[in-house]
Design a protein around this motif. Structure first.
Motif, PDB file in Angstrom:
ATOM      1  N   GLN A  66       0.716  -1.310  -0.174  1.00  0.00           N
ATOM      2  CA  GLN A  66       0.120   0.010  -0.025  1.00  0.00           C
ATOM      3  C   GLN A  66       1.035   1.450  -0.159  1.00  0.00           C
ATOM      4  OE1 GLN A  66      -2.844   0.095   3.426  1.00  0.00           O
ATOM      5  NE2 GLN A  66      -2.984   2.300   3.084  1.00  0.00           N
ATOM      6  N   THR A  67       1.776   1.020   0.720  1.00  0.00           N
ATOM      7  CA  THR A  67       2.789   2.516   0.819  1.00  0.00           C
ATOM      8  C   THR A  67       3.539   2.439  -0.701  1.00  0.00           C
ATOM      9  OG1 THR A  67       3.367   1.841   3.211  1.00  0.00           O
ATOM     10  CG2 THR A  67       4.837   3.294   2.185  1.00  0.00           C
ATOM     11  N   ALA A  68       4.101   1.520  -1.200  1.00  0.00           N
ATOM     12  CA  ALA A  68       4.828   1.653  -2.293  1.00  0.00           C
ATOM     13  C   ALA A  68       3.576   2.169  -3.509  1.00  0.00           C
ATOM     14  CB  ALA A  68       5.467   0.353  -2.970  1.00  0.00           C
ATOM     15  N   GLU A  69       2.491   1.781  -3.615  1.00  0.00           N
ATOM     16  CA  GLU A  69       1.435   2.232  -4.325  1.00  0.00           C
ATOM     17  C   GLU A  69       1.108   3.747  -3.990  1.00  0.00           C
ATOM     18  OE1 GLU A  69      -3.222   1.615  -4.683  1.00  0.00           O
ATOM     19  OE2 GLU A  69      -2.031  -0.277  -4.753  1.00  0.00           O
ATOM     20  N   ALA A  70       1.210   4.211  -2.879  1.00  0.00           N
ATOM     21  CA  ALA A  70       0.894   5.690  -2.679  1.00  0.00           C
ATOM     22  C   ALA A  70       1.995   6.440  -3.053  1.00  0.00           C
ATOM     23  CB  ALA A  70       0.668   5.638  -1.032  1.00  0.00           C
ATOM     24  N   PHE A  71       3.323   5.892  -2.780  1.00  0.00           N
ATOM     25  CA  PHE A  71       4.340   6.879  -3.400  1.00  0.00           C
ATOM     26  C   PHE A  71       4.410   6.802  -4.634  1.00  0.00           C
ATOM     27  CE2 PHE A  71       7.058   5.573   0.621  1.00  0.00           C
ATOM     28  CZ  PHE A  71       6.345   6.372   1.564  1.00  0.00           C
ATOM     29  N   ASP A  72       4.044   5.749  -5.559  1.00  0.00           N
ATOM     30  CA  ASP A  72       4.157   5.849  -7.077  1.00  0.00           C
ATOM     31  C   ASP A  72       2.840   6.669  -7.333  1.00  0.00           C
ATOM     32  OD1 ASP A  72       6.169   3.810  -7.054  1.00  0.00           O
ATOM     33  OD2 ASP A  72       4.678   2.399  -7.713  1.00  0.00           O
ATOM     34  N   GLU A  73       1.868   6.934  -6.735  1.00  0.00           N
ATOM     35  CA  GLU A  73       0.693   7.604  -7.105  1.00  0.00           C
ATOM     36  C   GLU A  73       1.241   9.032  -7.051  1.00  0.00           C
ATOM     37  OE1 GLU A  73      -3.522   8.572  -5.619  1.00  0.00           O
ATOM     38  OE2 GLU A  73      -3.309   6.442  -5.873  1.00  0.00           O
ATOM     39  N   ALA A  74       1.872   9.530  -5.825  1.00  0.00           N
ATOM     40  CA  ALA A  74       2.090  10.728  -5.580  1.00  0.00           C
ATOM     41  C   ALA A  74       3.372  11.234  -6.195  1.00  0.00           C
ATOM     42  CB  ALA A  74       2.710  10.764  -3.960  1.00  0.00           C
ATOM     43  N   GLN A  75       4.142  10.387  -6.734  1.00  0.00           N
ATOM     44  CA  GLN A  75       5.212  10.583  -7.791  1.00  0.00           C
ATOM     45  C   GLN A  75       4.888  11.666  -8.829  1.00  0.00           C
ATOM     46  OE1 GLN A  75       8.077   9.625  -6.590  1.00  0.00           O
ATOM     47  NE2 GLN A  75       9.400   9.676  -8.032  1.00  0.00           N
ATOM     48  N   GLY A  76       3.832  11.196  -9.613  1.00  0.00           N
ATOM     49  CA  GLY A  76       3.532  12.003 -10.949  1.00  0.00           C
ATOM     50  C   GLY A  76       2.504  13.065 -10.753  1.00  0.00           C
ATOM     51  N   LYS A  77       2.210  13.285  -9.570  1.00  0.00           N
ATOM     52  CA  LYS A  77       1.062  14.063  -9.237  1.00  0.00           C
ATOM     53  C   LYS A  77       1.553  15.004  -8.244  1.00  0.00           C
ATOM     54  CE  LYS A  77      -2.791  11.077 -10.015  1.00  0.00           C
ATOM     55  NZ  LYS A  77      -3.910  10.211  -9.462  1.00  0.00           N
ATOM     56  N   ALA A  78       0.920  16.150  -8.102  1.00  0.00           N
ATOM     57  CA  ALA A  78       1.381  17.408  -7.114  1.00  0.00           C
ATOM     58  C   ALA A  78       0.929  17.147  -5.762  1.00  0.00           C
ATOM     59  CB  ALA A  78       0.782  18.887  -7.754  1.00  0.00           C
ATOM     60  N   LYS A  79       0.711  15.868  -5.331  1.00  0.00           N
ATOM     61  CA  LYS A  79       0.184  15.471  -4.034  1.00  0.00           C
ATOM     62  C   LYS A  79       1.307  15.787  -2.966  1.00  0.00           C
ATOM     63  CE  LYS A  79      -3.251  11.827  -4.631  1.00  0.00           C
ATOM     64  NZ  LYS A  79      -3.414  10.534  -4.424  1.00  0.00           N
ATOM     65  N   GLY A  80       0.836  16.449  -2.035  1.00  0.00           N
ATOM     66  CA  GLY A  80       1.616  16.806  -1.004  1.00  0.00           C
ATOM     67  C   GLY A  80       1.758  15.999  -0.061  1.00  0.00           C
ATOM     68  N   VAL A  81       2.143  16.410   1.331  1.00  0.00           N
ATOM     69  CA  VAL A  81       2.248  15.342   2.390  1.00  0.00           C
ATOM     70  C   VAL A  81       1.122  14.905   2.743  1.00  0.00           C
ATOM     71  CG1 VAL A  81       2.886  15.581   4.998  1.00  0.00           C
ATOM     72  CG2 VAL A  81       4.517  16.647   3.207  1.00  0.00           C
ATOM     73  N   GLN A  82       0.017  15.704   3.013  1.00  0.00           N
ATOM     74  CA  GLN A  82      -1.463  15.107   3.136  1.00  0.00           C
ATOM     75  C   GLN A  82      -1.857  13.952   2.229  1.00  0.00           C
ATOM     76  OE1 GLN A  82      -3.115  19.166   4.125  1.00  0.00           O
ATOM     77  NE2 GLN A  82      -4.120  18.209   5.409  1.00  0.00           N
ATOM     78  N   GLY A  83      -1.714  14.344   1.150  1.00  0.00           N
ATOM     79  CA  GLY A  83      -2.053  13.355  -0.081  1.00  0.00           C
ATOM     80  C   GLY A  83      -1.534  11.934   0.190  1.00  0.00           C
ATOM     81  N   ILE A  84      -0.011  11.878   0.522  1.00  0.00           N
ATOM     82  CA  ILE A  84       0.568  10.782   0.828  1.00  0.00           C
ATOM     83  C   ILE A  84      -0.118   9.982   1.963  1.00  0.00           C
ATOM     84  CG2 ILE A  84       2.734   9.641   1.644  1.00  0.00           C
ATOM     85  CD1 ILE A  84       4.121  11.842  -0.278  1.00  0.00           C
ATOM     86  N   LEU A  85      -0.183  10.816   3.120  1.00  0.00           N
ATOM     87  CA  LEU A  85      -0.932  10.147   4.244  1.00  0.00           C
ATOM     88  C   LEU A  85      -2.211   9.845   4.067  1.00  0.00           C
ATOM     89  CD1 LEU A  85       0.767  12.805   6.942  1.00  0.00           C
ATOM     90  CD2 LEU A  85       1.693  10.404   6.361  1.00  0.00           C
ATOM     91  N   LYS A  86      -2.906  10.555   3.238  1.00  0.00           N
ATOM     92  CA  LYS A  86      -4.148   9.982   2.966  1.00  0.00           C
ATOM     93  C   LYS A  86      -4.187   8.643   2.445  1.00  0.00           C
ATOM     94  CE  LYS A  86      -8.583  11.507   1.339  1.00  0.00           C
ATOM     95  NZ  LYS A  86      -9.522  12.613   0.700  1.00  0.00           N
ATOM     96  N   ALA A  87      -3.329   8.570   1.664  1.00  0.00           N
ATOM     97  CA  ALA A  87      -3.253   7.327   0.660  1.00  0.00           C
ATOM     98  C   ALA A  87      -2.841   6.265   1.678  1.00  0.00           C
ATOM     99  CB  ALA A  87      -2.347   7.485  -0.497  1.00  0.00           C
ATOM    100  N   LEU A  88      -2.220   6.316   2.669  1.00  0.00           N
ATOM    101  CA  LEU A  88      -1.590   5.533   3.685  1.00  0.00           C
ATOM    102  C   LEU A  88      -2.530   5.143   4.773  1.00  0.00           C
ATOM    103  CD1 LEU A  88       2.233   6.641   3.905  1.00  0.00           C
ATOM    104  CD2 LEU A  88       1.209   4.582   2.639  1.00  0.00           C
ATOM    105  N   SER A  89      -3.694   5.910   4.842  1.00  0.00           N
ATOM    106  CA  SER A  89      -4.801   5.765   5.650  1.00  0.00           C
ATOM    107  C   SER A  89      -5.833   4.678   5.344  1.00  0.00           C
ATOM    108  CB  SER A  89      -5.637   6.775   6.249  1.00  0.00           C
ATOM    109  OG  SER A  89      -4.197   7.765   6.768  1.00  0.00           O
TER     110      SER A  89
END
Length: 168
Positions: A66-89
């Motif tokens: 799930q973490t790897a997927e969240a990081f991959d998704e955040a990589q190509g987008k302008a997701k900030g810190v909150q976006g990463i943490l939301k994807a991990l929740s």
């Protein structure tokens, strides 16, 4: 051929463990929930602690994916810190998993490695240098604390507002 795969047995084991603690996890309790005979679980896992460790290891596998997927998704987008943490929740209760893993040196090391990985990703989103790393560590701790206390009615804390104060 196993009618009920180990992954299903381990999911039941994990649920019992995280909801009711280690003492609630017995071959009998898990067997009853899985509609299996307790000796079948003994044959599969040997001991209850081995079954618990296998359940925790499977949960770490899932959280790491799930973490790897969240990081991959955040990589190509302008997701900030909150976006990463939301994807991990997601479906895995990370504070409970960390707590349950602390009795095993191997699992505690996985918890530390996961924290380091998340903090490194947050640091990259915050910039570089010591201030970004410190802010990432504080943000991670605040996020985990919020997840831990949300279940006890602690919804008053807003991570986004805290993050703004930390980055100003």
């Amino acid at each position: 051929m196993k009618l009920i795969p180990d992954s299903e047995v381990l999911a039941v084991t994990l649920k019992l463990l995280l909801l009711n603690g280690e003492k609630a996890v017995t071959f009998s309790a898990v067997a009853q929930k899985c509609k299996l005979a307790a000796p079948t679980l003994v044959q599969r896992f040997g001991t209850c602690p081995a079954m618990i460790d296998a359940a925790l290891a499977l949960a770490w596998d899932q959280l790491e994916a799930q973490t790897a997927e969240a990081f991959d998704e955040a990589q190509g987008k302008a997701k900030g810190v909150q976006g990463i943490l939301k994807a991990l929740s997601g479906p895995i209760d990370s504070p409970a998993l960390v707590t349950a893993s602390l009795k095993s040196a191997t699992l505690a090391q996985r918890a530390k490695a996961w924290r380091d990985q998340v903090e490194a990703a947050l640091t990259l989103k915050l910039g570089s240098g010591a201030k970004a790393a410190e802010t990432a560590a504080l943000t991670f701790a605040a996020w985990q604390g919020r997840l831990l206390w949300d279940g006890a009615g602690g919804k008053g804390f807003r991570l986004g507002e805290a993050l703004k104060r930390l980055t100003d």
